[in-house]
Motif scaffolding. Structure first.
Motif, mmCIF file in Angstrom:
data_model
loop_
_atom_site.group_PDB
_atom_site.id
_atom_site.type_symbol
_atom_site.label_atom_id
_atom_site.label_comp_id
_atom_site.label_asym_id
_atom_site.label_seq_id
_atom_site.Cartn_x
_atom_site.Cartn_y
_atom_site.Cartn_z
ATOM 1 N N ASN A 157 0.976 -1.155 -0.067
ATOM 2 C CA ASN A 157 -0.212 0.025 0.110
ATOM 3 C C ASN A 157 0.783 1.185 0.082
ATOM 4 O O ASN A 157 1.975 1.209 0.450
ATOM 5 N N SER A 158 0.101 2.290 -0.401
ATOM 6 C CA SER A 158 0.926 3.707 -0.422
ATOM 7 C C SER A 158 2.257 3.757 -0.993
ATOM 8 O O SER A 158 3.363 4.035 -0.582
ATOM 9 N N LEU A 159 2.121 2.754 -2.160
ATOM 10 C CA LEU A 159 3.556 2.722 -2.960
ATOM 11 C C LEU A 159 4.194 3.985 -3.311
ATOM 12 O O LEU A 159 3.470 5.111 -3.697
ATOM 13 N N LYS A 160 5.354 3.927 -3.296
ATOM 14 C CA LYS A 160 6.456 5.137 -3.787
ATOM 15 C C LYS A 160 7.250 4.751 -4.984
ATOM 16 O O LYS A 160 7.389 3.354 -5.196
ATOM 17 N N PRO A 161 7.754 5.781 -5.784
ATOM 18 C CA PRO A 161 8.509 5.445 -6.844
ATOM 19 C C PRO A 161 9.850 4.445 -6.436
ATOM 20 O O PRO A 161 10.265 3.635 -7.219
ATOM 21 N N GLU A 162 10.222 4.912 -5.270
ATOM 22 C CA GLU A 162 11.559 3.998 -4.840
ATOM 23 C C GLU A 162 11.147 2.467 -4.346
ATOM 24 O O GLU A 162 12.036 1.818 -4.267
ATOM 25 N N ASP A 163 10.027 2.184 -4.819
ATOM 26 C CA ASP A 163 9.469 0.855 -4.422
ATOM 27 C C ASP A 163 9.773 -0.023 -5.646
ATOM 28 O O ASP A 163 9.599 -1.378 -5.630
ATOM 29 N N THR A 164 9.828 0.625 -6.758
ATOM 30 C CA THR A 164 10.066 0.241 -8.119
ATOM 31 C C THR A 164 11.261 -1.012 -7.992
ATOM 32 O O THR A 164 12.349 -0.526 -7.744
ATOM 33 N N ALA A 165 11.044 -2.188 -8.447
ATOM 34 C CA ALA A 165 11.898 -3.259 -8.299
ATOM 35 C C ALA A 165 11.328 -4.543 -8.685
ATOM 36 O O ALA A 165 10.082 -4.641 -8.975
ATOM 37 N N VAL A 166 12.334 -5.419 -8.868
ATOM 38 C CA VAL A 166 11.596 -7.126 -9.091
ATOM 39 C C VAL A 166 11.676 -7.645 -7.694
ATOM 40 O O VAL A 166 12.553 -7.356 -7.216
ATOM 41 N N TYR A 167 10.412 -8.230 -7.585
ATOM 42 C CA TYR A 167 10.293 -8.852 -6.160
ATOM 43 C C TYR A 167 10.315 -10.270 -6.324
ATOM 44 O O TYR A 167 9.750 -10.804 -7.002
ATOM 45 N N TYR A 168 11.125 -10.736 -5.366
ATOM 46 C CA TYR A 168 11.165 -12.253 -5.270
ATOM 47 C C TYR A 168 10.815 -12.891 -3.730
ATOM 48 O O TYR A 168 11.084 -12.205 -2.919
ATOM 49 N N CYS A 169 10.270 -13.901 -4.016
ATOM 50 C CA CYS A 169 9.983 -14.587 -2.802
ATOM 51 C C CYS A 169 11.054 -15.577 -2.886
ATOM 52 O O CYS A 169 11.501 -16.026 -3.649
ATOM 53 N N ALA A 170 11.189 -16.210 -1.618
ATOM 54 C CA ALA A 170 12.318 -16.835 -1.152
ATOM 55 C C ALA A 170 12.140 -17.862 0.063
ATOM 56 O O ALA A 170 11.127 -17.359 0.901
ATOM 57 N N ALA A 171 12.652 -18.814 0.177
ATOM 58 C CA ALA A 171 12.339 -19.987 1.591
ATOM 59 C C ALA A 171 13.743 -20.178 1.825
ATOM 60 O O ALA A 171 14.726 -20.302 1.465
ATOM 61 N N THR A 172 13.540 -20.382 3.268
ATOM 62 C CA THR A 172 14.731 -21.032 4.227
ATOM 63 C C THR A 172 14.160 -21.689 5.353
ATOM 64 O O THR A 172 13.083 -21.489 5.646
ATOM 65 N N ARG A 173 15.023 -22.364 5.844
ATOM 66 C CA ARG A 173 14.938 -23.272 7.132
ATOM 67 C C ARG A 173 15.336 -22.512 8.371
ATOM 68 O O ARG A 173 15.085 -22.881 9.397
ATOM 69 N N SER A 174 16.115 -21.486 7.916
ATOM 70 C CA SER A 174 16.881 -20.796 8.985
ATOM 71 C C SER A 174 15.912 -19.656 9.621
ATOM 72 O O SER A 174 15.272 -18.854 9.199
ATOM 73 N N TYR A 175 15.523 -19.779 11.291
ATOM 74 C CA TYR A 175 14.727 -19.105 11.681
ATOM 75 C C TYR A 175 15.546 -17.817 11.855
ATOM 76 O O TYR A 175 16.435 -17.623 12.356
ATOM 77 N N GLY A 176 14.777 -16.541 11.799
ATOM 78 C CA GLY A 176 15.251 -15.320 11.965
ATOM 79 C C GLY A 176 15.926 -14.686 10.798
ATOM 80 O O GLY A 176 16.548 -13.817 10.878
ATOM 81 N N ALA A 177 16.036 -15.549 9.827
ATOM 82 C CA ALA A 177 16.990 -15.144 8.436
ATOM 83 C C ALA A 177 16.286 -13.865 7.992
ATOM 84 O O ALA A 177 14.983 -13.710 7.736
ATOM 85 N N VAL A 178 17.187 -12.841 7.636
ATOM 86 C CA VAL A 178 16.829 -11.648 7.074
ATOM 87 C C VAL A 178 17.598 -11.201 5.773
ATOM 88 O O VAL A 178 17.402 -10.173 5.117
ATOM 89 N N THR A 179 18.543 -12.065 5.543
ATOM 90 C CA THR A 179 19.481 -11.869 4.568
ATOM 91 C C THR A 179 19.350 -12.514 3.168
ATOM 92 O O THR A 179 19.031 -13.671 3.486
ATOM 93 N N ALA A 180 19.638 -12.112 2.123
ATOM 94 C CA ALA A 180 19.357 -13.039 0.910
ATOM 95 C C ALA A 180 20.435 -14.481 0.960
ATOM 96 O O ALA A 180 19.973 -15.428 0.458
ATOM 97 N N LEU A 181 21.495 -14.226 1.516
ATOM 98 C CA LEU A 181 22.387 -15.453 1.555
ATOM 99 C C LEU A 181 21.734 -16.520 2.482
ATOM 100 O O LEU A 181 22.171 -17.731 2.377
ATOM 101 N N GLU A 182 20.933 -16.159 3.136
ATOM 102 C CA GLU A 182 20.385 -17.151 4.359
ATOM 103 C C GLU A 182 18.953 -18.071 3.618
ATOM 104 O O GLU A 182 18.637 -18.898 4.342
ATOM 105 N N PHE A 183 18.693 -17.493 2.513
ATOM 106 C CA PHE A 183 17.356 -18.243 1.790
ATOM 107 C C PHE A 183 18.158 -18.806 0.775
ATOM 108 O O PHE A 183 18.978 -18.496 -0.072
#
Length: 120
Positions: A81-107
């Motif tokens: 919601n309330s999208l901004k021009p800076e939200d423009t990007a390719v959006y990816y979904c990802a999966a991990t078994r690592s609890y608390g993961a927030v970096t791309a390397l962990e997925f």
């Protein structure tokens, strides 16, 4: 688990979009799921994550209060919601078994990405 993202598109600033990620495979139910995005010439960045049971959710500061992640038995959604021009990007979904993961390397499992374009 296999992931298939959909729902991207173009919208004017202030508008809303929902992107979805369909998941297949039994391991989806025990996977922590995240959304990342990558703008042109920028690094892939964390957007949101939801734990396997849905009880724990985290957002990047840049989308807190505007984006909402959810999941059900066979997909995850990102309501934007309330999208901004800076939200423009390719959006990816990802999966991990690592609890608390927030970096791309962990997925370790990624969908193919869906483009979101926000015009001013």
């Amino acid at each position: 688990v296999q992931l298939q993202a959909s729902g991207g598109g173009s919208v004017q600033a202030g508008g809303s979009l929902r992107v979805s990620c369909a998941a297949s495979g039994d391991s989806f139910r025990t996977a922590n799921m995240g959304w990342f995005r990558q703008a042109p010439e920028k690094e892939r960045e964390f957007v949101a994550v939801i734990s396997w049971g849905g009880a724990v959710i985290r957002y990047a500061d840049s989308v807190q209060g505007r984006f909402f992640i959810s999941r059900d038995d066979n997909k995850i959604d990102l309501q934007m919601n309330s999208l901004k021009p800076e939200d423009t990007a390719v959006y990816y979904c990802a999966a991990t078994r690592s609890y608390g993961a927030v970096t791309a390397l962990e997925f370790d499992i990624w969908g193919q990405g869906t483009l979101v374009t926000v015009s001013s």
